[in-house]
Write an enzyme that holds these catalytic residues in place. Structure first.
Site, PDB file in Angstrom:
ATOM      1  N   GLU A 137       4.001  -5.948   1.430  1.00 36.72           N
ATOM      2  CA  GLU A 137       2.832  -5.488   2.192  1.00 36.72           C
ATOM      3  C   GLU A 137       1.726  -6.552   2.256  1.00 36.72           C
ATOM      4  OE1 GLU A 137       0.914  -1.969   0.587  1.00 36.72           O
ATOM      5  OE2 GLU A 137      -0.569  -1.906   2.166  1.00 36.72           O
ATOM      6  N   LYS A 169       5.626  -4.059   5.360  1.00 31.95           N
ATOM      7  CA  LYS A 169       4.579  -3.050   5.595  1.00 31.95           C
ATOM      8  C   LYS A 169       3.317  -3.753   6.109  1.00 31.95           C
ATOM      9  CE  LYS A 169       1.919   0.558   3.219  1.00 31.95           C
ATOM     10  NZ  LYS A 169       1.987   1.707   2.342  1.00 31.95           N
TER      11      LYS A 169
HETATM   12  C1  5MM Z   1      -3.339  -0.254   2.736  1.00 31.87           C
HETATM   13  O1  5MM Z   1      -3.113   0.735   1.800  1.00 31.87           O
HETATM   14  C2  5MM Z   1      -1.774   1.236   1.745  1.00 31.87           C
HETATM   15  C3  5MM Z   1      -1.474   2.152   2.888  1.00 31.87           C
HETATM   16  O2  5MM Z   1      -2.442   3.176   2.941  1.00 31.87           O
HETATM   17  P1  5MM Z   1      -3.210   3.493   4.297  1.00 31.87           P
HETATM   18  O3  5MM Z   1      -2.154   3.971   5.254  1.00 31.87           O
HETATM   19  O4  5MM Z   1      -4.189   4.550   3.897  1.00 31.87           O
HETATM   20  O5  5MM Z   1      -3.871   2.230   4.761  1.00 31.87           O
HETATM   21  C4  5MM Z   1      -1.620   1.967   0.425  1.00 31.87           C
HETATM   22  O6  5MM Z   1      -0.270   2.213   0.134  1.00 31.87           O
HETATM   23  C5  5MM Z   1      -2.250   1.169  -0.694  1.00 31.87           C
HETATM   24  O7  5MM Z   1      -1.505   0.028  -0.941  1.00 31.87           O
HETATM   25  C6  5MM Z   1      -2.340   2.089  -1.905  1.00 31.87           C
HETATM   26  O8  5MM Z   1      -3.236   3.121  -1.597  1.00 31.87           O
HETATM   27  C7  5MM Z   1      -2.827   1.366  -3.148  1.00 31.87           C
HETATM   28  O9  5MM Z   1      -4.092   0.825  -2.885  1.00 31.87           O
HETATM   29  P2  5MM Z   1      -5.039   0.404  -4.098  1.00 31.87           P
HETATM   30  O10 5MM Z   1      -6.320  -0.023  -3.395  1.00 31.87           O
HETATM   31  O11 5MM Z   1      -5.276   1.611  -4.923  1.00 31.87           O
HETATM   32  O12 5MM Z   1      -4.374  -0.697  -4.821  1.00 31.87           O
END
Ligand code: 5MM
Length: 361
Positions: free
Chosen positions: A183, A225
């Site tokens: 990602e 991703k």
């Molecule tokens: C970009 O965030 C990921 C996808 O979520 P959205 O669709 O809401 O954008 C998400 O999987 C993210 O990687 C996780 O929430 C972990 O984020 P943190 O900030 O807690 O490391």
């Protein structure tokens, strides 16, 4: 080179996660991130509140029609529903593969204020082995890249360091039997237009595949991703962007930089509204079918699958049934969008932007 003993299982996992009409729920928010979302509902950020929230998402009846996988935070991988049944067992019964966030968060780059790399490579192999033993079958690592045209960000050095980390993570996850989701999120913060987003995405994603090649990571055993290609959140162009415009530009960039062997591109929602995310995915799949795109295009949304359901739930058991119904309906709307067959009214509370402000660190 010795053959990976998990090769067949990794292939099966990739196939499972990219099946038609399904996608992934990203419910892997770290304690800090979920805390901010709970605070909006005036809920305390305790292990029990987080467990109850994840129970609503895991146990929603009918979500298995749309989810092939669910990414969990480490804490959730070891938690249970209110009757004591492990979430992992519930997911297994629903044929939803459990995944795990294995990075441990972003860290600032001192030489380049505002930019980050990601922590978590230390001890990664042991942690992946434990997560596999607990039932996880895929993993996720998030890098966050920031666009700032005036300062020339993202800088080349940070792009390459993040790409190198993503490749090292991917190789480690594969060797422990976890299919890696790679990602490289390009944050939507900024006033830049769609053209700049496209150019940065090309640079960032190309660097990721170069690094994967350099570290001999078989890309057919990875998923990407990324963010869809859109203007920055504060750009004038933002108001006029339609699902068709997003689809054309996103597919153009992905075709240029993502190898055909990659089984799936599972988009993040990155602050789009629930409705916008579904409609963009739908337009992308209609176009991808016309243009015979080589990979599956699906979702790995967090906010865009949880927002309305979380609001209904509001930490109250009495709202659980209604919240689960919403969670499941939004999931199924995205399942239809994966087929290019979403039409009619979106089941969620709609078009409210889910942009939360800068999530760089
Ligand atoms: C970009 O965030 C990921 C996808 O979520 P959205 O669709 O809401 O954008 C998400 O999987 C993210 O990687 C996780 O929430 C972990 O984020 P943190 O900030 O807690 O490391």
């Amino acid at each position: 080179m010795t053959e990976n003993p998990y090769l067949t299982e990794l292939q099966t996992t990739a196939k499972h996660l990219t099946q038609r009409g399904k996608g992934i729920l990203a419910a892997d928010e770290s304690t800090g991130t979920i805390g901010k979302r709970l605070a909006i509902l005036s809920l305390e950020n305790t292990p029990e509140t987080r467990r109850a929230l994840r129970e609503m998402l895991v146990c929603a009846p009918g979500n298995d029609e749309a989810y092939s996988g669910m990414i969990l935070f480490q804490e959730t991988l070891y938690q249970t529903d209110s009757s004591g049944k492990p979430f992992v067992s519930i997911l297994k019964e629903k044929n939803i593969l459990p995944g795990i966030k294995v990075d441990t968060g972003l860290k600032p780059v001192p030489e380049s204020p505002g930019e980050t790399t990601t922590d978590g490579l230390e001890d990664l192999s042991n942690r992946c082995a434990s997560y596999y033993a607990q039932g996880a079958r895929f993993a996720k690592w998030r890098a966050a890249l920031r666009i700032d045209v005036n300062r020339g960000l993202p800088s080349d050095s940070v792009v390459h360091e993040n790409a190198r980390e993503l490749a090292t993570y991917a190789a480690t996850a594969q060797s422990e039997g976890l299919l890696p989701i790679v990602e490289p999120e390009i944050l939507i913060d900024g006033t830049h237009g769609q053209e700049v987003s496209a150019a940065v995405a090309e640079r960032v994603i190309s660097a990721v595949y170069d690094a994967l090649r350099e570290q001999n990571v078989p890309v057919e055993l990875t998923l990407l991703k990324p963010m869809m290609i859109m203007p920055g959140v504060s750009s004038e162009e933002r108001k006029n962007v339609t699902p068709d415009i997003v689809a054309v530009e996103t597919l153009r960039v992905m075709k240029k930089v993502v190898p055909e062997q990659v089984p799936g591109i599972m988009f993040l929602s990155g602050g789009m509204s629930e409705e916008e995310a579904t409609k963009n995915l739908n337009a992308l799949n209609i176009l991808a079918e016309k243009e015979k795109a080589p990979w599956s295009l699906s979702f790995s949304f967090g906010r865009a699958l949880q927002h309305s359901a979380m609001k209904i739930w509001n930490g109250d058991k009495n709202n659980l049934e209604e919240a689960m119904q919403m969670a499941s309906e939004v999931a199924r709307a995205n399942g239809r969008a994966q087929l290019g067959k979403f039409e009619g009214k979106h089941p969620s509370s709609g078009s409210e932007s889910l942009y939360e402000g800068f999530r760089g660190w």
